[in-house]
Scaffold this motif. Structure first.
Motif, mmCIF file in Angstrom:
data_model
loop_
_atom_site.group_PDB
_atom_site.id
_atom_site.type_symbol
_atom_site.label_atom_id
_atom_site.label_comp_id
_atom_site.label_asym_id
_atom_site.label_seq_id
_atom_site.Cartn_x
_atom_site.Cartn_y
_atom_site.Cartn_z
ATOM 1 N N HIS A 107 -0.754 12.056 14.264
ATOM 2 C CA HIS A 107 0.151 12.899 13.484
ATOM 3 C C HIS A 107 -0.423 14.284 13.193
ATOM 4 N N ILE A 108 -1.377 14.729 14.014
ATOM 5 C CA ILE A 108 -1.822 16.110 13.875
ATOM 6 C C ILE A 108 -0.711 17.052 14.313
ATOM 7 N N PHE A 109 -0.646 18.226 13.682
ATOM 8 C CA PHE A 109 0.412 19.198 13.977
ATOM 9 C C PHE A 109 0.036 20.036 15.197
ATOM 10 N N GLY A 130 10.397 16.512 19.349
ATOM 11 C CA GLY A 130 9.792 16.099 18.088
ATOM 12 C C GLY A 130 10.660 15.100 17.351
ATOM 13 N N CYS A 164 9.352 12.418 15.311
ATOM 14 C CA CYS A 164 8.717 11.728 14.193
ATOM 15 C C CYS A 164 9.525 11.958 12.913
ATOM 16 N N HIS A 197 7.051 14.132 10.456
ATOM 17 C CA HIS A 197 6.548 15.466 10.811
ATOM 18 C C HIS A 197 7.296 15.962 12.047
ATOM 19 N N ASN A 241 6.602 18.419 13.982
ATOM 20 C CA ASN A 241 5.766 19.010 15.030
ATOM 21 C C ASN A 241 4.456 18.257 15.235
ATOM 22 N N CYS A 242 4.477 16.927 15.265
ATOM 23 C CA CYS A 242 3.222 16.192 15.447
ATOM 24 C C CYS A 242 3.123 15.602 16.854
ATOM 25 N N LEU A 243 1.903 15.218 17.217
ATOM 26 C CA LEU A 243 1.642 14.692 18.562
ATOM 27 C C LEU A 243 2.521 13.485 18.868
ATOM 28 N N GLU A 244 2.607 12.526 17.950
ATOM 29 C CA GLU A 244 3.412 11.337 18.212
ATOM 30 C C GLU A 244 4.874 11.700 18.435
ATOM 31 N N TYR A 294 1.150 18.918 25.498
ATOM 32 C CA TYR A 294 0.968 18.421 24.140
ATOM 33 C C TYR A 294 -0.314 17.598 24.019
ATOM 34 N N ALA A 315 -3.860 18.447 21.675
ATOM 35 C CA ALA A 315 -4.466 17.515 20.735
ATOM 36 C C ALA A 315 -5.929 17.269 21.082
#
Length: 292
Positions: free
Chosen positions: A154-156, A167, A169, A172, A174-177, A209, A213
């Motif tokens: 969940h890092i942005f 996106g 999630c 969030h 704008n997160c990786l997942e 993406y 990360a």
């Protein structure tokens, strides 16, 4: 010596019996329904196996602090039936053996460090990219916990210019997942990843993406190896794209022996998708050692 291993996932519980060297002797899969239905089935599988300890790698968030009053409890999981339910306590009481616990992705990281391609290293990151994105961290010779455990999925990240609506999630935007998980790929392109193999634009975006990360993880945690697992990473065409983008994004700022050999730095999981179960075997062994 026999050790029980439980890879506790949100969809299924993989139960196995293994040996100290990581050899898996048998395993079964039990659907994850409610705790009231599922936990007795787990107990039923393990109770006559003559195991000396049990290691569990669990979906999260989960309380992994052995000093906590809620050690072994699933916390605020999106699986509502499991919220604030005790996963470890019932198993430990019924089986009467030491039980070790960590997150499923930390378990996979431990499997690779103990039995796989990261053996002998003291700083490793394992990332699973599938239904969700999870990050397990081995740093200074131990699994990273801190106040809870890493939630590196969940890092942005900055949004790609050609991905205005990406996106998914719910927490969030704008997160990786939300950008790179299997469901994110399906939401963006209307098909599952395995059906998109011949569409280079899919993997261009995906590698963008993931590489972002990895650069963040490299700069913060300085890993000696990065291992990428999970269903999405079965698309092996991603690896050279990710490696190239990582070097481009680092832009020469760091120059190490590891970064000079990217084919052996950013690598696929090495244990034939058994790294999670094998990590659970090691968690069980650790719990047994701690009890003596």
């Amino acid at each position: 010596m026999l050790i029980g291993a439980l890879e506790a996932g949100g969809t299924k519980m993989v139960c196995a019996i293994g040996k100290e060297d990581g050899t898996i002797l048998e395993q079964i899969s039990i659907p994850t329904t409610t705790p009231e239905e599922t936990i007795p089935k787990l107990i039923g599988y393990f109770q006559d196996k003559e195991i000396e300890a049990l290691g569990i790698g669990a979906f999260g968030p989960v309380d992994v602090n052995t000093e906590s009053g809620t050690f072994g409890y699933i916390l605020d999981s999106p699986k509502l039936a499991w919220r604030h339910k005790d996963l470890v306590g019932g198993l430990k009481k019924a089986l009467g053996i030491p039980v070790g616990l960590d997150t499923d992705v930390n378990g996979s990281c431990l499997g690779e460090v103990t039995y796989g391609c990261a053996k002998g290293l003291d700083s490793v990151i394992y990332i699973t990219i599938g239904t969700g994105v999870g990050v397990g961290v081995w740093v200074n010779g131990g699994l990273l916990h801190g106040m809870l455990h890493p939630e590196g999925g969940h890092i942005f990240l900055p949004r790609h210019l050609e991905d205005p609506d990406g996106g998914i999630c719910p927490y969030h935007r704008n997160c990786l997942e939300g950008f790179a998980s299997g469901p994110a790929i399906e939401a963006r392109w209307g098909k599952k990843a395995v059906e998109l193999v011949d569409m280079p634009e899919v993997w261009e975006l995906e590698s963008y993406y993931i590489a972002q990360a990895l650069v963040d993880y490299i700069l913060v945690l300085s890993p000696q190896k990065i291992i990428l697992g999970g269903g999405v990473m079965h698309q092996e065409q991603l690896f050279p794209m990710i490696r190239a983008k990582v070097l481009e994004m680092l832009n020469g700022y760091i120059n190490t022996e590891e970064l000079g050999d990217m084919d052996n730095y950013i690598v696929p999981a090495s244990l034939k998708d058994n790294q999670g179960i094998m990590g659970c075997i090691k968690l069980g062994l650790n719990a047994l050692d701690a009890s003596r």
